[in-house]
Design a protein around this motif. Sequence first.
Motif, PDB file in Angstrom:
ATOM      1  N   PHE A  47     -36.764 -10.211  -5.718  1.00  0.00           N
ATOM      2  CA  PHE A  47     -36.091 -10.064  -6.932  1.00  0.00           C
ATOM      3  C   PHE A  47     -36.277  -8.791  -7.407  1.00  0.00           C
ATOM      4  CE2 PHE A  47     -35.621 -14.860  -8.148  1.00  0.00           C
ATOM      5  CZ  PHE A  47     -34.497 -14.882  -7.475  1.00  0.00           C
ATOM      6  N   TYR A  48     -37.530  -8.183  -7.193  1.00  0.00           N
ATOM      7  CA  TYR A  48     -37.951  -6.799  -7.837  1.00  0.00           C
ATOM      8  C   TYR A  48     -37.131  -5.789  -7.173  1.00  0.00           C
ATOM      9  CZ  TYR A  48     -40.830  -2.880  -9.792  1.00  0.00           C
ATOM     10  OH  TYR A  48     -41.209  -1.939 -10.122  1.00  0.00           O
TER      11      TYR A  48
ATOM     12  N   SER B  82     -39.281 -10.037 -12.796  1.00  0.00           N
ATOM     13  CA  SER B  82     -39.915 -10.068 -11.441  1.00  0.00           C
ATOM     14  C   SER B  82     -41.275  -9.578 -11.425  1.00  0.00           C
ATOM     15  CB  SER B  82     -38.841  -9.286 -10.465  1.00  0.00           C
ATOM     16  OG  SER B  82     -38.537  -8.059 -10.862  1.00  0.00           O
ATOM     17  N   GLY B  83     -41.373  -8.391 -12.056  1.00  0.00           N
ATOM     18  CA  GLY B  83     -42.698  -7.685 -12.272  1.00  0.00           C
ATOM     19  C   GLY B  83     -43.707  -8.925 -12.775  1.00  0.00           C
ATOM     20  N   PHE B  84     -43.325  -9.400 -13.878  1.00  0.00           N
ATOM     21  CA  PHE B  84     -44.241 -10.318 -14.540  1.00  0.00           C
ATOM     22  C   PHE B  84     -44.247 -11.678 -13.458  1.00  0.00           C
ATOM     23  CE2 PHE B  84     -44.862 -14.361 -17.227  1.00  0.00           C
ATOM     24  CZ  PHE B  84     -45.818 -13.741 -18.143  1.00  0.00           C
TER      25      PHE B  84
ATOM     26  N   SER C 252     -44.878 -18.016  -0.822  1.00  0.00           N
ATOM     27  CA  SER C 252     -43.234 -17.825  -1.066  1.00  0.00           C
ATOM     28  C   SER C 252     -43.001 -17.201  -2.497  1.00  0.00           C
ATOM     29  CB  SER C 252     -42.950 -19.296  -0.987  1.00  0.00           C
ATOM     30  OG  SER C 252     -43.277 -20.069  -1.660  1.00  0.00           O
ATOM     31  N   VAL C 253     -43.713 -17.737  -3.629  1.00  0.00           N
ATOM     32  CA  VAL C 253     -43.421 -17.281  -4.988  1.00  0.00           C
ATOM     33  C   VAL C 253     -43.320 -16.031  -5.033  1.00  0.00           C
ATOM     34  CG1 VAL C 253     -43.879 -17.660  -7.308  1.00  0.00           C
ATOM     35  CG2 VAL C 253     -44.204 -19.611  -5.620  1.00  0.00           C
ATOM     36  N   PHE C 254     -44.520 -15.303  -4.292  1.00  0.00           N
ATOM     37  CA  PHE C 254     -44.804 -13.740  -4.419  1.00  0.00           C
ATOM     38  C   PHE C 254     -43.634 -13.163  -3.584  1.00  0.00           C
ATOM     39  CE2 PHE C 254     -46.098  -9.737  -3.011  1.00  0.00           C
ATOM     40  CZ  PHE C 254     -46.812  -9.035  -4.255  1.00  0.00           C
ATOM     41  N   VAL C 255     -43.387 -13.548  -2.537  1.00  0.00           N
ATOM     42  CA  VAL C 255     -42.119 -13.119  -1.766  1.00  0.00           C
ATOM     43  C   VAL C 255     -40.785 -12.978  -2.459  1.00  0.00           C
ATOM     44  CG1 VAL C 255     -40.824 -13.046   0.199  1.00  0.00           C
ATOM     45  CG2 VAL C 255     -43.064 -13.584   0.533  1.00  0.00           C
ATOM     46  N   LEU C 256     -40.661 -14.196  -3.262  1.00  0.00           N
ATOM     47  CA  LEU C 256     -39.368 -14.331  -3.973  1.00  0.00           C
ATOM     48  C   LEU C 256     -39.412 -13.401  -5.118  1.00  0.00           C
ATOM     49  CD1 LEU C 256     -37.081 -16.150  -5.242  1.00  0.00           C
ATOM     50  CD2 LEU C 256     -38.803 -17.324  -6.502  1.00  0.00           C
ATOM     51  N   TYR C 257     -40.251 -13.178  -5.945  1.00  0.00           N
ATOM     52  CA  TYR C 257     -40.249 -12.231  -7.021  1.00  0.00           C
ATOM     53  C   TYR C 257     -40.397 -10.717  -6.572  1.00  0.00           C
ATOM     54  CZ  TYR C 257     -40.790 -15.846 -10.537  1.00  0.00           C
ATOM     55  OH  TYR C 257     -40.427 -16.764 -11.187  1.00  0.00           O
ATOM     56  N   PHE C 258     -41.085 -10.489  -5.546  1.00  0.00           N
ATOM     57  CA  PHE C 258     -40.857  -9.151  -4.862  1.00  0.00           C
ATOM     58  C   PHE C 258     -39.609  -8.735  -4.486  1.00  0.00           C
ATOM     59  CE2 PHE C 258     -41.320  -6.310  -1.185  1.00  0.00           C
ATOM     60  CZ  PHE C 258     -41.911  -5.272  -1.701  1.00  0.00           C
TER      61      PHE C 258
END
Length: 229
Positions: A158-159, A169-171, A150-156
Motif C-alpha cells: 500500500f505504501y 500505510s506507514g502507521f 502478510s500484514v507487513f507486506v500488505l501495508y508495504f
Amino acid sequence: MKSSTKLGRVIGLLFLFIFVMGILVYQFLQGPILFSDDFLTTAAPNANKLITSVLLGSLSGLFSIIISALLFPVFKKYSNTLAVLYLGFSILDFVAISIDNTSVLAMLELSKEYVTNVEVNTSMLETMAPIYSQKHWWSHYLSLLTSCFSVFVLYFAFYRTKLIPKILSGFGMLAVILMFIEILTSILGEGISMNMLLPMGLIQLILPLWLLVKGLNTKWLETDFSVAG
C-alpha cells in the motif's frame, strides 16, 4: 475509477468482518475460556462457543485469502513479487489458523472427557491439561507471529503503490513491527507489553473504514507502469 472504489469497498468490508470476528473470537468466545486456569471444567459447557470460534477463525483466514486474491492483479501492476508474497503469506496464515483451531478442538475434547466420562482417570486428565494448554498457547502465538508477515507486506505494498494515504500505510508498517517484537519476545519468555498490540488494533479498524469511504486510489497505478517487481 468507479471499479477501484467498488473494489476498495469490498475489501474494506472483508477487513471489517475480519476485525469484528477477531474481537468476537478472542475477547468473547474463545479467550476467556481457553486462557483460564480451569478450562477442563469450563470448555465442555461452552462447546458451542468454541466451535463457533473455530468456524469464525477459519472464515477469517478464508477472507484474508480472498482479499489477497482481489488485490493480486492490483499489486501485480506495481510488483509481481509483492503480489505473490501477499497471496502466499495469506495462505500460510490460513494454515496457521487451522493448526491453532486444531489445538482449540483438542482442548474441548479433553474437557468433554473430564466432565462427562465418570469412569475416566481424572487425575490423568488433570496432568494432561497443562500440556494441552501450552500447546494451544504455542499454536496461538505462532499464528499471530505468522500473520505479521502478510500484514507487513500488505501495508508495504500500500505504501509503495499509494493505494491509500502514506500516513496510514506507514502507521500500519510501524504497528506490525511493534506487534512482531511483542509476540516474538513473548515467545522467548521476555514479553515487553501487550500495549504494543494497540496500534495494530487501531489501524486494523481505521483501514477498513477508510476503504469503505474512499476505496482504492488506483489513479497512480493506471498512469505509471514503469516500475516492475
